[in-house]
Each structure stands twice: as C-alpha cells, then as structure tokens.
Design a protein around this motif. Structure first.
Motif, PDB file in Angstrom:
ATOM      1  N   LEU A  88      18.365 -10.031 -24.419  1.00  0.00           N
ATOM      2  CA  LEU A  88      19.173 -11.138 -23.901  1.00  0.00           C
ATOM      3  C   LEU A  88      20.656 -10.790 -23.917  1.00  0.00           C
ATOM      4  O   LEU A  88      21.390 -11.148 -22.993  1.00  0.00           O
ATOM      5  CB  LEU A  88      18.902 -12.416 -24.691  1.00  0.00           C
ATOM      6  CG  LEU A  88      17.537 -13.050 -24.441  1.00  0.00           C
ATOM      7  CD1 LEU A  88      17.204 -14.079 -25.520  1.00  0.00           C
ATOM      8  CD2 LEU A  88      17.492 -13.675 -23.064  1.00  0.00           C
ATOM      9  N   GLY A 131      21.532 -10.726 -20.187  1.00  0.00           N
ATOM     10  CA  GLY A 131      21.885 -12.115 -19.899  1.00  0.00           C
ATOM     11  C   GLY A 131      20.634 -12.963 -19.841  1.00  0.00           C
ATOM     12  O   GLY A 131      19.668 -12.704 -20.553  1.00  0.00           O
ATOM     13  N   GLN A 132      20.632 -13.960 -18.985  1.00  0.00           N
ATOM     14  CA  GLN A 132      19.500 -14.880 -18.898  1.00  0.00           C
ATOM     15  C   GLN A 132      18.213 -14.153 -18.528  1.00  0.00           C
ATOM     16  O   GLN A 132      18.197 -13.341 -17.612  1.00  0.00           O
ATOM     17  CB  GLN A 132      19.759 -15.947 -17.841  1.00  0.00           C
ATOM     18  CG  GLN A 132      20.843 -16.912 -18.189  1.00  0.00           C
ATOM     19  CD  GLN A 132      20.991 -17.978 -17.119  1.00  0.00           C
ATOM     20  OE1 GLN A 132      20.560 -17.820 -15.991  1.00  0.00           O
ATOM     21  NE2 GLN A 132      21.612 -19.085 -17.490  1.00  0.00           N
ATOM     22  N   SER A 163      13.691 -14.895 -18.429  1.00  0.00           N
ATOM     23  CA  SER A 163      12.554 -15.800 -18.590  1.00  0.00           C
ATOM     24  C   SER A 163      11.627 -15.257 -19.680  1.00  0.00           C
ATOM     25  O   SER A 163      11.703 -14.093 -20.060  1.00  0.00           O
ATOM     26  CB  SER A 163      11.779 -15.919 -17.278  1.00  0.00           C
ATOM     27  OG  SER A 163      11.147 -14.683 -16.977  1.00  0.00           O
ATOM     28  N   THR A 181      18.580 -22.441 -20.654  1.00  0.00           N
ATOM     29  CA  THR A 181      19.775 -22.635 -19.829  1.00  0.00           C
ATOM     30  C   THR A 181      19.496 -23.052 -18.396  1.00  0.00           C
ATOM     31  O   THR A 181      20.432 -23.298 -17.651  1.00  0.00           O
ATOM     32  CB  THR A 181      20.611 -21.345 -19.795  1.00  0.00           C
ATOM     33  OG1 THR A 181      19.793 -20.292 -19.301  1.00  0.00           O
ATOM     34  CG2 THR A 181      21.129 -21.007 -21.162  1.00  0.00           C
ATOM     35  N   THR A 204      14.386 -20.630 -12.967  1.00  0.00           N
ATOM     36  CA  THR A 204      14.452 -19.798 -11.771  1.00  0.00           C
ATOM     37  C   THR A 204      14.133 -20.664 -10.571  1.00  0.00           C
ATOM     38  O   THR A 204      13.429 -21.655 -10.687  1.00  0.00           O
ATOM     39  CB  THR A 204      13.434 -18.636 -11.841  1.00  0.00           C
ATOM     40  OG1 THR A 204      12.125 -19.189 -11.975  1.00  0.00           O
ATOM     41  CG2 THR A 204      13.733 -17.703 -12.983  1.00  0.00           C
ATOM     42  N   LEU A 246      14.668 -20.294 -18.203  1.00  0.00           N
ATOM     43  CA  LEU A 246      15.527 -19.163 -18.542  1.00  0.00           C
ATOM     44  C   LEU A 246      16.157 -19.402 -19.910  1.00  0.00           C
ATOM     45  O   LEU A 246      16.464 -20.541 -20.274  1.00  0.00           O
ATOM     46  CB  LEU A 246      16.624 -18.979 -17.492  1.00  0.00           C
ATOM     47  CG  LEU A 246      16.154 -18.599 -16.097  1.00  0.00           C
ATOM     48  CD1 LEU A 246      17.321 -18.610 -15.125  1.00  0.00           C
ATOM     49  CD2 LEU A 246      15.481 -17.237 -16.117  1.00  0.00           C
ATOM     50  N   TYR A 247      16.358 -18.314 -20.628  1.00  0.00           N
ATOM     51  CA  TYR A 247      16.947 -18.366 -21.963  1.00  0.00           C
ATOM     52  C   TYR A 247      18.122 -17.403 -22.035  1.00  0.00           C
ATOM     53  O   TYR A 247      18.146 -16.381 -21.353  1.00  0.00           O
ATOM     54  CB  TYR A 247      15.917 -17.961 -23.028  1.00  0.00           C
ATOM     55  CG  TYR A 247      14.762 -18.914 -23.114  1.00  0.00           C
ATOM     56  CD1 TYR A 247      14.792 -19.991 -23.993  1.00  0.00           C
ATOM     57  CD2 TYR A 247      13.640 -18.748 -22.307  1.00  0.00           C
ATOM     58  CE1 TYR A 247      13.720 -20.879 -24.060  1.00  0.00           C
ATOM     59  CE2 TYR A 247      12.574 -19.637 -22.375  1.00  0.00           C
ATOM     60  CZ  TYR A 247      12.632 -20.690 -23.249  1.00  0.00           C
ATOM     61  OH  TYR A 247      11.581 -21.566 -23.314  1.00  0.00           O
ATOM     62  N   GLU A 248      19.101 -17.734 -22.897  1.00  0.00           N
ATOM     63  CA  GLU A 248      20.210 -16.832 -23.167  1.00  0.00           C
ATOM     64  C   GLU A 248      20.604 -16.975 -24.623  1.00  0.00           C
ATOM     65  O   GLU A 248      20.262 -17.965 -25.282  1.00  0.00           O
ATOM     66  CB  GLU A 248      21.396 -17.106 -22.250  1.00  0.00           C
ATOM     67  CG  GLU A 248      22.137 -18.389 -22.533  1.00  0.00           C
ATOM     68  CD  GLU A 248      23.318 -18.613 -21.605  1.00  0.00           C
ATOM     69  OE1 GLU A 248      23.439 -17.911 -20.597  1.00  0.00           O
ATOM     70  OE2 GLU A 248      24.116 -19.511 -21.903  1.00  0.00           O
TER      71      GLU A 248
END
Length: 111
Positions: A26, A30-31, A33, A64, A67, A77-79
């Motif tokens: 991450l 970045g972002q 899934s 966050t 998609t 999506l995760y960050e």
C-alpha cells in the motif's frame, strides 16, 4: 522455546508478516483492492480480507472508495492511514536547528 510469540512459522508471526507485506504494498502502490493485494502477495482472498480487517481495526489502513468502470461489482479500495503514525527529524548544527515531521506515508506535514 516452542510455542512462544516470535517463534518462526507460528500463526501469529505469519499474520504479522502478511500484514507488513500488505502495508508495504500500500505504501509502494497507493490505493489497492483486496483482490490486488491478494494477487501481489500470493494470499487467498479470505486471507487478504482478514488482514485488511485487522489493519483497518488497528487504524493502519482506511477504506477510501471503490473501483469503477469495470465489469462486475465495484471493489473496495484501501490505503495506508497517514495519521497512523508520525516521525520527527532534527538537524542540529552550531548555526541552526531544523526540524521536520512526516506522516507514516513519508509526506512532510510540518517543518
């Protein structure tokens, strides 16, 4: 000492290694899934879901968005949560003192 925390190969150590691998991805990409994290780490979808749930509960990652524009359901999506931790640095010389603070992603948030 078999069975103690920190013994290589225990479920606890493997979970920590998987969590760290996901955090590193991450930070690098970045972002991402859950599916993409699973593919990049080689973990199954259920395992990727479990580690994201652990990281989210610990405040280390944030959901966050989703998609869009692809066939099928939108993926969450995760960050990395930038507020999960901070680091401070000092540069002290006889002429001056410089200080900076960065969030966990490395972004400078103060000088």
């Amino acid at each position: 000492m078999a069975g103690t925390a920190g013994t290589p190969g225990t479920p606890r150590v493997l979970r920590a290694m998987n969590d760290r691998a996901a955090l590193d991805l991450l930070l690098e990409h970045g972002q991402l899934s859950r599916t993409r994290i699973g593919k990049l780490t080689g973990l199954s979808k259920p395992t990727a879901s479990q580690l994201l749930a652990r990281l989210e509960a610990a405040g280390l990652v944030l959901a966050t968005g989703t998609t869009e524009g692809r066939p099928g359901p939108n993926a969450q999506l995760y960050e990395v949560n930038p507020a999960a931790g901070y680091a401070a640095g000092l540069d002290v010389t006889p002429e001056r003192i410089l200080a900076a603070v960065a969030d966990i992603t490395g972004r400078t948030v103060g000088r």
